[in-house]
Design a protein around this motif. Structure first.
Motif: not given
Length: 173
Positions: A7-31
């Protein structure tokens, strides 16, 4: 440890990166996402390169902040150089900087500007699953499993569901 997605993101967009990471990892995709996956005292740049060496997809959280971030620009460049799939997820409607335009202007984008974020995260998950071939290999009744257990033929034919088949006991072509 290998990861599927960087996941590539600006620190300003950490909330989005965290939401993406949570969604993908909840579905078995390692981030892999910084700073979560960088160990204390580990060299930051080396950790980034090591993570990319073990990933197959770079998801770019695209915003005004990431568009102007030298760190994000370096991550995208390294991902392109290493042959990773680059999947931009646009969260703000801003034009590409010339630096990023050079690397990702031909990529298909996913837009998460309007509507429910969860809907867009579902689209992102589906796109990454296809890129990682999860739909072909992981489900209990995947196309590969179905072709290996076919009852229609006289002998088992291994295949990928797209017309490529192979014979014998091998698990892969």
């Amino acid at each position: 440890m290998a990861h599927d997605v960087f996941l590539s993101h600006s620190h300003v967009d950490k909330v989005y990166a965290d939401a993406i990471c949570h969604k993908l990892e909840a579905n078995g995709i390692r981030c892999w996402v910084a700073p979560r996956d960088i160990r204390p005292s580990e060299d930051w740049a080396e950790a980034i390169i090591n993570a990319m060496d073990n990933a197959r997809v770079l998801v770019l959280v695209f915003s005004a902040s990431s568009n102007s971030s030298p760190q994000v620009r370096r991550e995208v460049e390294r991902a392109v150089n290493k042959g990773l799939h680059v999947l931009p997820l646009r969260i703000e409607n801003v034009p590409l900087s010339k630096s990023l335009e050079y690397f990702i202007s031909t990529q298909h984008w996913l837009d998460a500007i309007d509507g429910e974020l969860d809907f867009h995260l579902g689209q992102l998950h589906a796109a990454i699953a296809v890129l990682l071939e999860d739909l072909l290999y992981k489900p209990e009744n995947s196309l590969v499993v179905q072709s290996m257990h076919s009852t229609m033929g006289a002998e088992t034919t291994n295949g990928d569901g797209f017309g490529v088949g192979w014979y014998g006991k091998r698990e892969t072509p």
